[in-house]
Each structure stands twice: as structure tokens, then as C-alpha cells.
Design an enzyme around this catalytic site. Structure first.
Site, short mmCIF file in Angstrom:
data_model
loop_
_atom_site.label_atom_id
_atom_site.label_comp_id
_atom_site.label_asym_id
_atom_site.label_seq_id
_atom_site.Cartn_x
_atom_site.Cartn_y
_atom_site.Cartn_z
N TYR A 207 0.95 -1.19 0.10
CA TYR A 207 0.15 -0.06 -0.16
C TYR A 207 0.84 1.39 0.08
O TYR A 207 0.45 2.14 -0.68
CB TYR A 207 -0.94 -0.06 1.17
CG TYR A 207 -2.01 -0.98 1.12
CD1 TYR A 207 -2.60 -1.31 -0.18
CD2 TYR A 207 -2.62 -1.70 2.28
CE1 TYR A 207 -3.82 -2.35 -0.36
CE2 TYR A 207 -3.81 -2.45 1.94
CZ TYR A 207 -4.18 -2.69 0.66
OH TYR A 207 -5.28 -3.51 0.80
N ASP B 183 1.36 5.69 14.13
CA ASP B 183 1.30 4.86 12.64
C ASP B 183 2.44 5.03 12.16
O ASP B 183 3.48 5.75 12.47
CB ASP B 183 0.37 5.61 11.79
CG ASP B 183 -0.55 4.36 10.84
OD1 ASP B 183 0.40 4.01 10.17
OD2 ASP B 183 -1.56 4.32 11.04
N GLY C 22 6.00 5.67 14.22
CA GLY C 22 6.74 4.50 14.65
C GLY C 22 6.06 3.23 14.44
O GLY C 22 5.11 3.34 13.46
N ASP C 23 6.70 2.33 14.55
CA ASP C 23 6.33 0.72 14.25
C ASP C 23 5.90 0.32 15.35
O ASP C 23 6.55 -0.06 16.17
CB ASP C 23 7.63 0.15 13.35
CG ASP C 23 7.19 -0.99 12.91
OD1 ASP C 23 6.26 -2.10 13.68
OD2 ASP C 23 7.60 -1.67 11.88
N PHE C 24 4.53 -0.25 15.28
CA PHE C 24 4.09 -0.78 16.50
C PHE C 24 4.50 -2.29 16.94
O PHE C 24 4.41 -2.65 18.36
CB PHE C 24 2.69 -0.83 16.77
CG PHE C 24 1.77 -1.31 15.80
CD1 PHE C 24 1.83 -2.54 15.09
CD2 PHE C 24 0.53 -0.58 15.39
CE1 PHE C 24 1.17 -3.09 14.18
CE2 PHE C 24 -0.37 -1.04 14.30
CZ PHE C 24 -0.04 -2.27 13.64
N HIS D 237 -7.32 -7.54 12.50
CA HIS D 237 -7.64 -8.69 11.54
C HIS D 237 -6.43 -8.88 10.32
O HIS D 237 -6.69 -9.68 9.71
CB HIS D 237 -9.09 -8.22 10.99
CG HIS D 237 -9.09 -7.06 10.12
ND1 HIS D 237 -9.35 -6.06 10.48
CD2 HIS D 237 -8.66 -6.92 8.67
CE1 HIS D 237 -9.26 -4.94 9.58
NE2 HIS D 237 -8.82 -5.77 8.53
N1 SAM Z 1 -7.21 2.38 12.50
C1 SAM Z 1 -7.68 2.94 11.02
C2 SAM Z 1 -9.05 2.65 10.94
O1 SAM Z 1 -9.86 1.99 11.67
O2 SAM Z 1 -9.63 3.31 9.98
C3 SAM Z 1 -6.88 2.33 9.80
C4 SAM Z 1 -6.97 0.84 9.77
S1 SAM Z 1 -5.86 0.25 8.72
C5 SAM Z 1 -6.72 -1.35 8.04
C6 SAM Z 1 -4.51 -0.35 9.35
C7 SAM Z 1 -3.56 0.82 9.93
O3 SAM Z 1 -2.31 0.14 10.68
C8 SAM Z 1 -2.94 1.79 8.96
O4 SAM Z 1 -3.00 3.07 8.90
C9 SAM Z 1 -1.45 1.25 8.78
O5 SAM Z 1 -0.50 2.36 8.27
C10 SAM Z 1 -1.16 1.26 10.11
N2 SAM Z 1 0.15 0.00 10.59
C11 SAM Z 1 0.30 -1.27 9.70
N3 SAM Z 1 1.47 -1.70 10.30
C12 SAM Z 1 1.88 -0.82 11.32
C13 SAM Z 1 2.97 -0.87 12.00
N4 SAM Z 1 3.83 -1.73 11.97
N5 SAM Z 1 3.18 0.20 12.93
C14 SAM Z 1 2.31 1.27 13.19
N6 SAM Z 1 1.11 1.28 12.46
C15 SAM Z 1 0.86 0.50 11.41
#
Ligand code: SAM
Length: 344
Positions: A142, A206, A232-234, A252
Site C-alpha cells: 500500500y 502510525d 513508529g512501528d508498533f 484482523h
Molecule cells: N485504524 C484505522 C481505521 O480503523 O480506519 C486504520 C486501519 S488500517 C486497516 C491499518 C493501519 O495500521 C494503517 O493505518 C497502517 O498504516 C497501520 N499500520 C500497519 N502496520 C503498522 C506498524 N507496523 N506500526 C504502526 N502502524 C501500522
């Protein structure tokens, strides 16, 4: 009861035609036909065709299809938007789903054309759809270029805008002053929370690529000082301190191992009495409703949709108890749980 087999079963007619109807919606949105009709009022098919630079015969058939589907009204003056289109299909309305519709067309439609292979192999066909192999849906697919990232964020934003109020108000969260929305993307839920709870401070956490872009989604009308952005990276980085953590439409997407990493980390930073709010579509115990969540599973990512009891087990396994589930009636449901008070 014996089926009347002399009539084509309506349910099957609907299923056989479903993909044609979806594509008619997608193409009309891509051509911005609903925007045009909102701006100009009723128009003939010839005028619409000229404006969107498409053939007259093709445009007429598409407009008729939209009228048949209840998206447009057709009168002797021409075609105009039905109320549903003015509310949700134009690109600049408060509840616009336009960018999510384009995401369905550009990303999900190609993915689902590979469904047979996905089922045979038991894996997502992202590599067929996006033309490369990768492990992380977000960082490898993405967010591989600015345009795709912008479109994905817009798609998430449009869903969040029409669900955030129900998510934010599913439980009384007034006891929490500091909140961190992990994977909070554009901040749509964060801004909604601060509208409802004026004392609340929310950090949207995020990936750096997302946080750089997030300010462009900030609502103009609101006191935005209560919302801060943090990148950051969670899975790898330290998480901001908070009394309430949120994971909205995050769990999910990931395999069990990654979820374990994330929830263990959260459990370790949460103080007793602090809480975790998970926002996801909750499946019924038979795992066949709601239909949209079951169909979503066919993307065959490493993650999965879960029932209420599965979410409860998952959370309890990681030290989150007093699990309460609220089925909102909107696209997304809400699960609130509290960090266990240690008895040692
Ligand atoms: N929480 C939002 C919502 O409900 O509309 C966005 C959901 S989207 C499906 C998943 C989100 O997780 C994205 O914004 C993505 O950038 C973030 N994400 C994915 N991997 C991540 C990581 N390793 N660390 C932080 N955020 C992450």
C-alpha cells in the site's frame, strides 16, 4: 417446502449479477459522474458523455444501470443523483465513500479475480495483483509509492468517517484522559473522540509514511490541539504512554504470531486499570455473519476475522479482562477490556 424450479431463483440472480452492479458503481465513481450531476443538476446522457469524455452509447448504458440500481433518478429532463448518491457517492460530502469505492475498484477487484488461485494455494494473491512479492501488506504494497499511499489513506478515512461516531460512543470513555490510537492512520477516530470527550488527549500512532501525510486529513472546523501525531512501528518501537489504547481495524490484518507480539507489548506497557479498545467487525459464533466480514476473509491475508468469544479469549490470554462487546449496527463493532490488576 418444495422449491418452485420453474422460476430462476431470485437469490441466484442477485449473486450472478452482483459483480456487474459493483463494477457499474466503481466505474461511475471513477468517472466522477455523481460529482458532475451534483454540480450541474439533471443532465442528458449526451451531455454527461461529453463532460466525462466517454462514448454516448456507453455512457447512456452506464447511467441506465445506475438508475436501475437506485443510484440515479431518471426523468424526461435526464439523469440526476438519488439522495444516496448525494450523501455517499460524491467525492466532497461529509460522509463520502468515494475513495473507498476507488480502493475497492483498484485494489480489491483485481485481488478477487485471483480468488480461485487464492483458495487453491491458501494464500493471498497480492503478488499477482501488485506485481511483486512482499510480506508486509502496508509497507510492501500500500505504501510503495505516494499515490497508492494517499489513495489507501483516503479509503481508510472515508470508512472511518462514517463509523467513528459509533465506535467512539459505544462505551463511556470519559474516565480516560490520555488515549493512543495505534495504527490510527488519518486520525479520523481521534478527532471524533475529542469531539465527544473535550478533556481527552489522543495520540495517533502510525508508520512514518502515514504520519507525514496525516495533517492533510485534519478537520478544519475543530479544536485540533487535543490530537497529536506520533510515528513508529508498533511491532518494534516504544509505544506512547496512555490510559487507553485503541486498535481499530488492525488485528484482523495480522498472523497469530504478530498479534501475540503486539498484544504482549501492550499488556506490558498498560498499567492496571488502563484499557484496550478493539474496533473490528465481530463475527457471530457460527462465523457466517455478517456476510461482508466473511467475504472480506477471502482476501486470504495472514490475519482473520474473529467471533466475540475468540476476541475475548485472545484478550484474556494477554492479560486483558472484563471484556465487553458492543455490536454497533454499523460496519464496525467495539470490544473494551481492562488490564488485569495483578494479584501478586
Ligand atoms: N485504524 C484505522 C481505521 O480503523 O480506519 C486504520 C486501519 S488500517 C486497516 C491499518 C493501519 O495500521 C494503517 O493505518 C497502517 O498504516 C497501520 N499500520 C500497519 N502496520 C503498522 C506498524 N507496523 N506500526 C504502526 N502502524 C501500522
Amino acid at each position: 417446502v418444495k422449491e418452485n424450479t420453474t422460476q430462476f431463483p431470485p437469490k441466484l440472480v442477485q449473486l450472478l449479477d452482483g459483480f456487474k452492479a459493483s463494477k457499474a458503481l466503481f466505474v461511475s465513481s471513477k468517472l466522477k459522474i455523481f460529482d458532475l450531476l451534483k454540480e450541474k443538476g439533471a443532465m442528458t446522457s449526451v451531455d454527461v458523455a461529453n463532460q466525462v469524455k466517454a462514448s454516448t452509447c456507453g455512457t447512456e448504458r452506464l447511467l441506465d444501470a445506475c438508475a436501475a440500481l437506485g443510484l440515479l433518478d431518471k426523468t424526461h429532463q435526464g439523469y440526476s443523483n438519488a439522495d444516496l448518491a448525494n450523501l455517499y457517492l460524491v467525492s466532497d460530502s461529509e460522509s463520502s465513500l468515494h475513495d473507498f469505492i476507488l480502493h475497492c475498484n483498484d485494489r480489491l477487484w483485481p485481488l478477487y479475480t485471483h480468488l480461485e488461485l487464492a483458495v487453491k494455494e491458501g494464500t493471498s494473491q497480492n503478488h499477482c495483483t501488485f506485481g511483486k512479492k512482499g510480506e508486509d501488506l502496508f509497507q510492501d504494497f500500500y505504501y510503495q509509492n505516494t499515490e497508492m499511499k494517499q489513495r489507501f489513506m483516503s479509503a481508510m478515512h472515508s470508512i472511518a468517517k462514517v463509523t467513528a461516531r459509533d465506535v467512539a460512543s459505544a462505551f463511556d470513555l470519559s474516565q480516560f484522559r490520555t488515549v493512543c490510537d495505534l495504527g490510527g492512520c488519518t486520525g479520523a477516530l481521534a478527532y471524533e473522540l475529542t469531539e465527544i470527550y473535550p478533556e481527552m488527549k489522543v495520540t495517533v500512532f502510525d508508520l512514518p509514511a502515514v504520519i507525514t501525510n496525516a495533517p492533510s486529513f485534519r478537520p478544519s472546523r475543530q479544536n485540533t490541539a487535543q490530537v497529536s501525531l506520533s510515528s513508529g512501528d508498533f511491532f518494534k518501537d516504544n509505544l506512547p504512554e496512555a490510559e487507553l489504547y485503541i486498535l481499530s481495524r488492525v488485528l484482523h490484518d495480522w498472523c497469530e504470531e504478530k498479534i501475540h507480539t503486539l498484544l504482549s507489548k501492550l499488556s506490558a506497557v498498560c498499567k492496571p486499570g488502563s484499557a484496550l479498545l478493539v474496533a473490528e467487525t465481530v463475527l457471530d459464533e457460527k462465523q457466517i455473519r455478517p456476510v461482508r466480514a466473511v467475504l472480506q476473509s477471502l482476501t486470504m491475508t495472514e490475519g482473520k476475522q474473529r467471533s466475540g468469544s475468540e476476541y475475548q479469549q485472545l484478550l484474556e490470554k494477554h492479560g486483558f479482562t472484563s471484556v465487553q462487546i458492543k455490536i454497533t449496527g454499523n460496519l464496525i463493532d467495539v470490544i473494551l477490556s481492562f488490564k488485569e490488576v495483578s494479584t501478586h
